[in-house]
Design a protein around this motif. Sequence first.
Motif, short mmCIF file in Angstrom:
data_model
loop_
_atom_site.label_atom_id
_atom_site.label_comp_id
_atom_site.label_asym_id
_atom_site.label_seq_id
_atom_site.Cartn_x
_atom_site.Cartn_y
_atom_site.Cartn_z
N THR A 86 14.37 16.45 6.38
CA THR A 86 14.71 17.25 7.55
C THR A 86 16.21 17.28 7.78
OG1 THR A 86 12.59 16.64 8.57
CG2 THR A 86 14.29 17.55 10.02
N THR A 87 16.85 16.11 7.66
CA THR A 87 18.30 16.04 7.83
C THR A 87 19.02 16.92 6.81
OG1 THR A 87 18.16 13.80 8.71
CG2 THR A 87 20.29 14.50 7.84
N HIS A 102 24.23 9.47 14.89
CA HIS A 102 22.91 9.79 14.34
C HIS A 102 22.49 11.22 14.71
CE1 HIS A 102 18.80 9.18 12.96
NE2 HIS A 102 18.37 9.64 14.13
N SER A 127 12.28 12.31 7.38
CA SER A 127 13.55 12.33 8.12
C SER A 127 14.70 12.74 7.21
CB SER A 127 13.82 10.96 8.73
OG SER A 127 15.07 10.93 9.37
N ARG A 132 7.91 8.41 6.99
CA ARG A 132 8.86 8.81 8.03
C ARG A 132 10.27 8.91 7.47
NH1 ARG A 132 7.04 5.06 13.21
NH2 ARG A 132 5.18 6.28 13.81
N SER A 133 10.65 7.96 6.63
CA SER A 133 11.98 7.98 6.05
C SER A 133 12.18 9.20 5.17
CB SER A 133 12.23 6.71 5.23
OG SER A 133 12.12 5.56 6.04
N THR A 149 6.02 4.02 7.32
CA THR A 149 7.48 3.89 7.38
C THR A 149 8.15 4.68 6.26
OG1 THR A 149 7.22 1.68 8.31
CG2 THR A 149 9.39 2.25 7.41
#
Length: 386
Positions: free
Chosen positions: A186-187, A40, A183, A179-180, A176
């Motif tokens: 950002t990834t 991760h 995330s 955030r997903s 949720t």
Amino acid sequence: MEFNQETVKRIRGLIVFAALVVLCFWRYDIVLDGINFVIHVIYPFILGGAIAFVLNVPMNFFQRHLFNPDRIKGHKYLKKMARPVSMLLALCSVIGVIALVMLVLIPQLGDTFVNLGRNIQAFIPRLQEWATSIFRDNPDIVSWINGLEFNWNKIMDTGLSFFTRGAGDVLNSTITAARSIVSGLTTFFIAFVFAIYILLQKEKLTRQCKRVMFAFMKKGKAEATLEVLSLTYKTFSSFLTGQCVEAVILGSMFVVAMTVFRLPYALLVGVVIAFTALIPIFGAFIGCVIGAFLIFMVNPVQALGFVVLFLVLQQIEGNLIYPHVVGGSVGLPSIWVLAAVSIGGSLMGVVGMLIFIPIVSVVYALFREVVYLKLKQKKMEPDDIE
């Protein structure tokens, strides 16, 4: 056995290794959690490396043809701008291809989805009439067939209500979902920046990696590792380039052939087959099933003609185009290609189908070299063994 310092060190190392293995099997759940945590953390960098590898192929093409060292010799400014301009052209090319496909595919999909409902509604009565004529001696089957109903509006309402309920569930967990999304973005941003850095500084990174390898490894092992990495890069890049070119050629052949024979959905089916053909061996057949279904809803006879056309073009592609375009880029016999696709699909799905062929090709090439070396050590020539 003489217990000198070197022997004691080896025994100590074996004891520590055995203890670690036992500990890993004893608390395998903690080990798996640790591996998942590490994956991760480094996932953005793995994704960035994959993006850099894919973009490196068109970037090298532009740099090799537009900024040939012989042409720009003595032009310091052109040498300095060769890498950034080539990378920008590669990015624009990839984005342009994706945008073009979306602009072509989305309207076609919209029209196809609307016409598909009409075609199915018109096709159901014909299918019932055809089935009734076949099973006229069996009244139970005939009554069941005549009782079939197809209401496209009802299906649409059911689908919309499903998505509405799904959207409501998502909205109930807004935090949720947010955030997903954050995330994921950002990834991708970290991976993209890392890929750009790799592409701009790949020579420098290569030198640094070589220095680290020669510093911590024996010279022979470091050189062998570099040879394996070089073989892996050449195999993967050749496979990626050949597979993309072959998919474009196959898709174009279907568009032209279906247009000539006046088959419906020529452009849509051609694009679908071009994308699915990126999956070796089985991919084009997935596109064939989709295309045959779409055409079957319009005209069953034309669907049969499309299947015949697919088999003909597939033979032409497999026997003439694929050997010359992809050819020996991976240097893997057909039986091992099939095995690589099957194993890769079982382990990692579509991604496994794509990457396992070059991986197995590298293993095959290395194993072949080891076999030839062993035969030479025994003073035997490989060609003499039948």
